[in-house]
Design an enzyme around this catalytic site. Structure first.
Site, mmCIF file in Angstrom:
data_model
loop_
_atom_site.group_PDB
_atom_site.id
_atom_site.type_symbol
_atom_site.label_atom_id
_atom_site.label_comp_id
_atom_site.label_asym_id
_atom_site.label_seq_id
_atom_site.Cartn_x
_atom_site.Cartn_y
_atom_site.Cartn_z
ATOM 1 N N HIS A 20 0.838 -1.205 0.000
ATOM 2 C CA HIS A 20 0.000 0.000 0.000
ATOM 3 C C HIS A 20 0.875 1.258 0.000
ATOM 4 O O HIS A 20 0.744 2.127 -0.856
ATOM 5 C CB HIS A 20 -0.914 -0.026 1.233
ATOM 6 C CG HIS A 20 -1.788 1.183 1.374
ATOM 7 N ND1 HIS A 20 -3.130 1.177 1.077
ATOM 8 C CD2 HIS A 20 -1.512 2.447 1.784
ATOM 9 C CE1 HIS A 20 -3.642 2.379 1.291
ATOM 10 N NE2 HIS A 20 -2.680 3.176 1.727
ATOM 11 N N GLU A 21 1.778 1.322 0.958
ATOM 12 C CA GLU A 21 2.625 2.515 1.062
ATOM 13 C C GLU A 21 3.521 2.653 -0.165
ATOM 14 O O GLU A 21 3.792 3.757 -0.632
ATOM 15 C CB GLU A 21 3.456 2.495 2.345
ATOM 16 C CG GLU A 21 2.635 2.509 3.628
ATOM 17 C CD GLU A 21 1.589 3.614 3.685
ATOM 18 O OE1 GLU A 21 1.771 4.657 3.046
ATOM 19 O OE2 GLU A 21 0.564 3.412 4.364
ATOM 20 N N HIS A 45 1.686 4.515 -2.834
ATOM 21 C CA HIS A 45 1.787 5.972 -2.661
ATOM 22 C C HIS A 45 3.159 6.439 -3.135
ATOM 23 O O HIS A 45 3.300 7.455 -3.796
ATOM 24 C CB HIS A 45 1.642 6.356 -1.184
ATOM 25 C CG HIS A 45 0.241 6.302 -0.670
ATOM 26 N ND1 HIS A 45 -0.802 6.964 -1.270
ATOM 27 C CD2 HIS A 45 -0.290 5.674 0.416
ATOM 28 C CE1 HIS A 45 -1.920 6.738 -0.580
ATOM 29 N NE2 HIS A 45 -1.636 5.957 0.443
ATOM 30 N N HIS A 53 3.469 6.717 -6.872
ATOM 31 C CA HIS A 53 2.755 7.905 -7.349
ATOM 32 C C HIS A 53 3.679 9.129 -7.250
ATOM 33 O O HIS A 53 3.712 9.984 -8.129
ATOM 34 C CB HIS A 53 1.507 8.115 -6.477
ATOM 35 C CG HIS A 53 0.376 8.819 -7.168
ATOM 36 N ND1 HIS A 53 -0.805 9.082 -6.542
ATOM 37 C CD2 HIS A 53 0.253 9.319 -8.414
ATOM 38 C CE1 HIS A 53 -1.616 9.714 -7.391
ATOM 39 N NE2 HIS A 53 -0.996 9.864 -8.527
HETATM 40 ZN ZN LIG Z 1 -2.942 5.242 1.954
#
Ligand SMILES: [Zn+2]
Length: 678
Positions: free
Chosen positions: A464-465, A468, A471
């Site tokens: 998940h991290e 980010h 991105h």
């Molecule tokens: Zn998040």
């Protein structure tokens, strides 16, 4: 120049930064910033991108570059000295940014650029930045005539007071209640650690027995495990009536809710919006409250049959335990029993298959394969021995980004997991500045000579991290304010992160990223299937519950009239009638502790949890269609979503990637909510 926080280029010198550097650096930069603002606001008669917007951008970047490492170190290697320096400068910075965002002279100049003939000759990215600035100034009340401006300011101040009182009341009401158990038999079913904690709590308040509170670590085990129904009811009743008319009058949030909604409505109308939801959506991906309510209604319609089935299963199972009716305080208890019986697996067992190196190389392999990059360990100054530094290179072997990993929990490190920006990509006259990210987690460190072992939840968190991080790191945007995750709509920010989580549920990926710490065997397929079934346990019920909260929130902020005859309690009861499969008792006062929307940043935005899940699941479904590790799909995701950052609306990026607007099919399918699963 001996202050490492004022170097202004390159990677932060973590081995040299000391608390005593913070104030001199920030003072210098704020003085510089204020002088720049004065100069731009008073002397720049014909503002342009080059002579006005860019110098402001450059200074923001400089400030971020200096303050970023301070914030980071404060979070991961905290000391009393650093904390003091951090807090002292944080208030200086908030004052600075607040003045900056209120400076109408700057607003006028931004508008002048927006209306100038040259505006169309700016790049789309530069135009987006100018448009964002004008929008944000307007939302801050810059356009209002003097009398209304004063009212706007008064409302903002009053709202921040009320919202903070709301959360204080919830906290005080939570602290205010405790329940002492004196008979050991009442503890039946509770896990040993919960019993020990309750015993310690009693001792701490000079009582004999076991003391339970409404704080989650105390409350939740009671609801899930306590066999004693009366104990569960007592705790549930206290928990779900916190900060309401059933408790201390001075902690009752009911009048605050009414006042907050009234003021938000007035504030929105001052800014020419029909209601607060419209104002809230002005900076979000969703366009109108109707779009949000339609989205929620459709999702509810599709999820409800599954939620009803979940409820029917639960009731049938409850009967076997001797429950003729299922009360609100029985649901978690029976659910947990059913979960144990049908889906339980041991986190400890799963963990043995996820040693750190295998997980990291599995993550890198996914990223390298689908995005055509390479990840290698590299060298840089770090803040702690546990931290490491990596380089991401493109197919031609050129560096495109860097990141730090700091994965283990330790003293002086803030809890949780997060991605943060260290350096943001942008183009300067000296060349392209490459982005750098911090990836921070709080997993268990290695013990003895064994490698660190991660639970599957932790693996998912890491993916998940990292999403980010991608991105931020794979962006190709040249201008600071919309590069990477900057300027991305609030309800679209979780798209890449939740997207990456999907790979942790993919057998093709998992079988290659697991290796039992002792035997070297990959994760057994049967165990994986059990994990997958557990993930979707009660997915229908959980979905409609999230919809209930979201719909309540958006209706309160769009359709509800705080001066009318209906109460907020009427609104939530109506919503429950429409979407819920379990109706709580009429005395349940959920709204009175719904901090997300009354004291957090989620007002008219709670829907974004589900919204982002739909986006990420639908994005991932292209990989299911083209091949889970499809480089073609990966390239499309990289060019149309990751590289674009905040330079264009998230919907445009999504449509460019997926070839159509988002659909909720994939999300429902991923949670086992398809007709064939009924
Ligand atoms: Zn998040």
């Amino acid at each position: 120049m001996s202050n490492p926080l004022l170097i202004g280029k390159g990677l932060p010198q973590f081995d040299q930064i000391k608390p005593e550097h913070v104030s001199p650096a920030i003072d210098t930069l704020l003085t510089e910033g204020r002088a720049l603002i004065e100069q731009l606001a008073t002397k720049q008669a014909s503002p342009s991108w080059e002579n006005f917007a860019l110098p402001l951008e450059n200074h923001s970047e400089k400030l971020g570059r200096s303050w970023g490492p301070v914030g980071h170190m404060n979070a991961v290697v905290n000391t009393p000295e650093l904390r003091e320096a951090y807090n002292e400068n944080l208030s200086k910075l908030s004052a600075y940014y607040s003045d900056l965002s209120q400076d109408e002279r700057l607003y006028q100049k931004f508008k002048q650029i927006q209306n100038s003939d040259d505006f169309t000759s700016l790049t789309a990215t530069q135009q987006k930045i100018i448009n964002n600035e004008v929008r944000d100034f307007k939302l801050g009340g810059a356009e209002l005539p003097e009398d209304k401006k004063a009212r706007y300011k008064a409302i903002s101040q009053e709202l921040s007071k009320l919202c903070s009182q709301f959360s204080d009341n919830v906290l005080d009401a939570t602290n205010d209640f405790s329940h002492l158990v004196t008979e050991e038999a009442v503890l039946s079913g509770l896990p040993e650690d919960a019993i020990q904690a309750a015993k310690a709590a009693a001792k701490e308040s000079d009582q004999v027995g076991w003391l339970f509170t409404l704080h989650f670590p105390s409350y939740l085990p009671v609801m899930q495990y306590a066999d004693n129904q009366a104990l569960r009811e007592t705790m549930y009743r206290a928990y779900s009536t916190r900060a309401s008319e059933f408790g201390k009058p001075e902690l009752d949030n009911t009048p605050l809710i009414a006042e907050i909604l009234k003021l938000r409505g007035e504030e929105a109308q001052l800014l020419d919006f029909a209601n607060y939801a419209e104002a809230s959506l002005a900076t979000k991906m969703a366009d109108t409250p109707k779009q949000v309510t339609d989205f929620l209604a459709t999702l509810a319609q599709r999820a409800k049959p599954f939620a009803e089935q979940d409820m029917a299963d639960l009731k049938a199972y409850a009967k076997t335990l001797g429950f003729d009716t299922l009360n609100a305080w029985d649901i978690s208890y029976v659910s947990e029993k059913l979960r144990q019986e049908k889906y339980a697996f041991s986190d400890q067992e799963v963990k043995q298959y996820f040693p750190e190196d295998k997980v990291k190389s599995g993550l890198f392999k996914v990223v390298e394969t689908i995005f055509g990059v390479q990840i290698d360990l590299a060298e840089a100054p770090i803040w702690h021995d546990n931290a490491s530094f990596y380089q991401i290179s493109n197919a031609q072997g050129q560096a495109v980004a860097y990141f730090y990993f700091d994965l283990y929990a330790r003293k002086g490190k803030r809890g949780g997991a997060w991605m943060d920006e260290c350096i943001t990509r942008r183009k300067t006259p000296q060349g392209v500045e490459l982005p750098v990210a911090y990836l921070t987690c709080n997993f268990s460190a290695p013990i003895g000579d064994k490698p660190a072992l991660f639970t599957h939840d932790e693996v998912e968190t890491l993916f998940h991290e990292f999403g980010h991080g991608l991105h931020h790191m794979l962006t190709q945007v040249d201008e600071y304010s919309v590069s990477g995750i900057k300027g991305v709509e609030w309800d679209a920010v979780e798209l890449p992160s939740q997207f990456m989580e999907n790979f942790c549920w993919e057998w093709e990926v998992l079988k290659n990223m697991t290796s039992h710490v002792d035997t070297g065997e990959p994760l057994p397929r049967a165990l994986f299937d059990k994990m997958l079934a557990a993930k979707n346990y009660q997915a229908g019920m959980q979905t409609v519950r999230q919809i209930e909260f979201s719909l309540f929130d958006i209706r309160l902020h769009s359709e509800f009239d705080p001066n009318g005859s209906k109460t907020t309690q009427d609104v939530i009861e109506q919503v429950r009638k429409e979407v819920a499969v379990s109706i709580p008792p009429t005395w349940n006062r959920f709204a009175n502790s719904f901090g997300h929307i009354f004291s957090g940043g989620y007002a008219a935005g709670y829907y974004s949890y589900k919204w982002a899940e739909v986006l990420s699941a639908d994005a991932y479904s292209l990989f299911e269609e083209m091949g889970v590790l499809s480089q073609e799909a990966g390239t499309r995701f990289k060019t149309e979503v990751l590289e674009q950052g905040g330079s264009r609306p998230a919907m445009e990026s999504f449509v460019a990637f997926r070839g159509r607007e988002p659909s909720m099919d994939a999300l429902l399918r991923h949670h086992g909510m398809t007709d064939s699963a009924m």
